[in-house]
Design an enzyme around this catalytic site. Structure first.
Site, PDB file in Angstrom:
ATOM      1  N   HIS A   1       0.800  -1.227   0.000  1.00 15.54           N
ATOM      2  CA  HIS A   1       0.000   0.000   0.000  1.00 15.54           C
ATOM      3  C   HIS A   1       0.827   1.268   0.000  1.00 15.54           C
ATOM      4  CE1 HIS A   1       1.007  -0.253   4.251  1.00 15.54           C
ATOM      5  NE2 HIS A   1       0.653   1.004   4.369  1.00 15.54           N
TER       6      HIS A   1
HETATM    7  C1  UD1 Z   1      -2.219   5.207   6.041  1.00 15.45           C
HETATM    8  C2  UD1 Z   1      -0.933   5.631   6.742  1.00 15.45           C
HETATM    9  C3  UD1 Z   1       0.122   4.562   6.578  1.00 15.45           C
HETATM   10  C4  UD1 Z   1      -0.396   3.212   7.051  1.00 15.45           C
HETATM   11  C5  UD1 Z   1      -1.674   2.915   6.289  1.00 15.45           C
HETATM   12  C6  UD1 Z   1      -2.274   1.595   6.685  1.00 15.45           C
HETATM   13  C7  UD1 Z   1      -0.465   8.035   6.763  1.00 15.45           C
HETATM   14  C8  UD1 Z   1       0.400   9.086   6.210  1.00 15.45           C
HETATM   15  N1  UD1 Z   1      -0.398   6.836   6.143  1.00 15.45           N
HETATM   16  O1  UD1 Z   1      -1.954   5.108   4.649  1.00 15.45           O
HETATM   17  O2  UD1 Z   1       1.256   4.901   7.372  1.00 15.45           O
HETATM   18  O3  UD1 Z   1       0.568   2.227   6.824  1.00 15.45           O
HETATM   19  O4  UD1 Z   1      -2.618   3.957   6.567  1.00 15.45           O
HETATM   20  O5  UD1 Z   1      -3.427   1.364   5.966  1.00 15.45           O
HETATM   21  O6  UD1 Z   1      -1.174   8.273   7.703  1.00 15.45           O
HETATM   22  N2  UD1 Z   1      -9.400   4.627   1.777  1.00 15.45           N
HETATM   23  C9  UD1 Z   1     -10.600   3.958   1.731  1.00 15.45           C
HETATM   24  N3  UD1 Z   1     -11.185   3.623   2.906  1.00 15.45           N
HETATM   25  C10 UD1 Z   1     -10.642   3.928   4.115  1.00 15.45           C
HETATM   26  C11 UD1 Z   1      -9.433   4.603   4.152  1.00 15.45           C
HETATM   27  C12 UD1 Z   1      -8.808   4.953   2.973  1.00 15.45           C
HETATM   28  O7  UD1 Z   1     -11.115   3.676   0.680  1.00 15.45           O
HETATM   29  O8  UD1 Z   1     -11.243   3.567   5.158  1.00 15.45           O
HETATM   30  C13 UD1 Z   1      -8.733   4.964   0.506  1.00 15.45           C
HETATM   31  C14 UD1 Z   1      -9.000   6.385   0.041  1.00 15.45           C
HETATM   32  O9  UD1 Z   1      -9.050   6.383  -1.345  1.00 15.45           O
HETATM   33  C15 UD1 Z   1      -7.757   7.111   0.503  1.00 15.45           C
HETATM   34  C16 UD1 Z   1      -6.694   6.051   0.335  1.00 15.45           C
HETATM   35  O10 UD1 Z   1      -7.336   4.832   0.676  1.00 15.45           O
HETATM   36  O11 UD1 Z   1      -7.510   8.270  -0.223  1.00 15.45           O
HETATM   37  C17 UD1 Z   1      -5.482   6.230   1.195  1.00 15.45           C
HETATM   38  O12 UD1 Z   1      -5.851   6.373   2.564  1.00 15.45           O
HETATM   39  P1  UD1 Z   1      -4.984   7.287   3.538  1.00 15.45           P
HETATM   40  O13 UD1 Z   1      -5.577   7.281   4.888  1.00 15.45           O
HETATM   41  O14 UD1 Z   1      -4.713   8.608   2.920  1.00 15.45           O
HETATM   42  O15 UD1 Z   1      -3.563   6.576   3.570  1.00 15.45           O
HETATM   43  P2  UD1 Z   1      -3.138   5.030   3.600  1.00 15.45           P
HETATM   44  O16 UD1 Z   1      -2.533   4.695   2.295  1.00 15.45           O
HETATM   45  O17 UD1 Z   1      -4.235   4.162   4.101  1.00 15.45           O
END
Ligand code: UD1
Length: 381
Positions: free
Chosen positions: A223
């Site tokens: 991820h």
């Molecule tokens: C975040 C953390 C990362 C951790 C990871 C575990 C930061 C900077 N990054 O990254 O350190 O390893 O979580 O998962 O805080 N999304 C969904 N549903 C959700 C959450 C996210 O669909 O419940 C999708 C959205 O499109 C979002 C993308 O995932 O934009 C990324 O989510 P985000 O919270 O920005 O970062 P992670 O890649 O999950």
């Protein structure tokens, strides 16, 4: 004493669960009980990324949800700070406790520092040295501003000393995630692998090969922006696991929502989903992942938490990153992992080598299942 702890994203939940239990145990016999308030920033909001972990790990519902959701880093951090400041002004805790290195960790430690509230960072001192990773920025700022820094291993304490941190702020307590692992091994062991796969299959129309108890398989999660946001990197990793790994053994790939989106945008998702021995799974619940990890022949991952769990379970693993903030999990230090980055020639060579490794559980000092009690004791003292 009033403690307000913060969670935001999936890797925070397994770190806060044992801490909340430790408070409960303390309160049974304490003259003055600890009052605890749990804040969820709402960075992760899908059931499979959030609520499932609350239910499975027995975390009480958050007292407050800031509902910040997804967005750019500045949006997530800024919105969290604005909302969290109001919470601090209303609740006036003695301590804020933050865990890990996600945007919630950064936002709430900065807000606490600005409001003059003491902040304790659980999992302090990890350093990858790579400022291209958002988590490294979060770690540096959180550790600079926190009052009390609770480290998972001695090399993290050393990192803090090297940065000039006063000794009295540092306490080596061990790895709190391993408290959760130990508390949940038995429940995970009782699960059935083919049942896990059928409950979590990403696309049930795709007729994938059967994998069950006793079968060899590889397990993968991915991820990190460096692997999934760069279409060329994602394409080459996908081709490697499709054309090489899964030819050899079935590969179970648990897909983060971010990875699904990037695979779809790159036009790769449909083709992968039709591949018989490459089995795509939705984000797994804690016990499902633990069970699959306990029996995997090899793990390919860019997750820090999974590196640590592989190390304790003895699962041979490849870290598809050029660096790690968790060196203690690597073979050089007694663990089971090899750093590969995402250059496929390097990944291929390491994959062949690591496949021959035997499962070899390794526990670094104080990864003993009792870290949460030491965290609470450090705060109370
Ligand atoms: C975040 C953390 C990362 C951790 C990871 C575990 C930061 C900077 N990054 O990254 O350190 O390893 O979580 O998962 O805080 N999304 C969904 N549903 C959700 C959450 C996210 O669909 O419940 C999708 C959205 O499109 C979002 C993308 O995932 O934009 C990324 O989510 P985000 O919270 O920005 O970062 P992670 O890649 O999950």
């Amino acid at each position: 004493m009033k403690i307000l702890s913060v969670v935001g994203a999936r890797p925070n939940f397994m770190k806060i669960a044992p801490f909340i239990r430790a408070i409960g145990r303390h309160n049974v016999s304490a003259e003055v009980p600890v009052e605890h308030v749990l804040v969820h920033t709402g960075q992760h909001y899908d059931d499979r990324m959030s609520m499932a972990f609350f239910n499975d790990l027995g975390i009480p519902p958050a007292d407050i949800n800031l509902e910040v959701g997804s967005g750019t880093h500045a949006e997530q951090v800024g919105n969290t700070m604005i909302a969290f400041e109001k919470v601090l002004l209303e609740y006036r805790p003695d301590w804020v406790v933050v865990v890990g290195d996600v945007n919630a960790t950064l936002a709430c430690s900065v807000t606490a520092a600005k409001e003059g509230v003491r902040c304790c960072h659980i999992e302090a001192g990890l350093r990858s040295g790579d400022l291209g990773m958002p988590e490294e920025i979060n770690r540096l700022v959180t550790d600079r501003l926190s009052t009390l820094l609770l480290t998972p291993d001695e090399s993290s304490s050393e990192n803090l000393r090297r940065e000039g941190t006063e000794e009295k702020r540092i306490r080596f307590v061990g790895n709190i995630m391993i408290d959760t692992l130990d508390a949940n091994m038995e429940r995970a062991a009782a699960l059935d692998i083919s049942d896990i796969i059928s409950r979590n299959i990403f696309d049930s129309s795709s007729g994938q090969a059967a994998v069950g108890e006793g079968d060899d398989y590889a397990l993968m999660t991915l991820h990190r922006p460096s692997n999934v946001d760069d279409p060329a990197a994602l394409r080459s990793i996908a081709a490697f696991v499709r054309d090489e790994v899964s030819r050899h053994i079935p590969l179970l790939w648990s897909l983060h929502p971010r990875t699904v989106k990037m695979l779809r945008d790159a036009g790769l998702l449909g083709g992968l989903a039709r591949h018989r021995r490459l089995i795509l799974l939705s984000p797994l619940a804690y016990h499902d992942m633990l069970k699959l990890n306990m029996h995997a022949r090899i793990m390919l991952t860019d997750s820090g938490g999974l590196q640590e769990e592989c190390c304790v379970l003895g699962t041979p693993f490849l870290t598809l990153r050029p660096n790690t903030e968790r060196p203690v999990t690597l073979t050089e230090y007694g663990g089971t992992g090899v750093l590969t980055g995402n250059d496929i020639a390097v990944v291929r060579e390491a994959y062949r080598k690591v496949l021959d490794f035997k499962r070899k559980p390794f526990r670094p000092p104080l990864w003993d299942g009792n870290t949460a009690a030491r965290c609470l004791e450090a705060i109370l003292s």
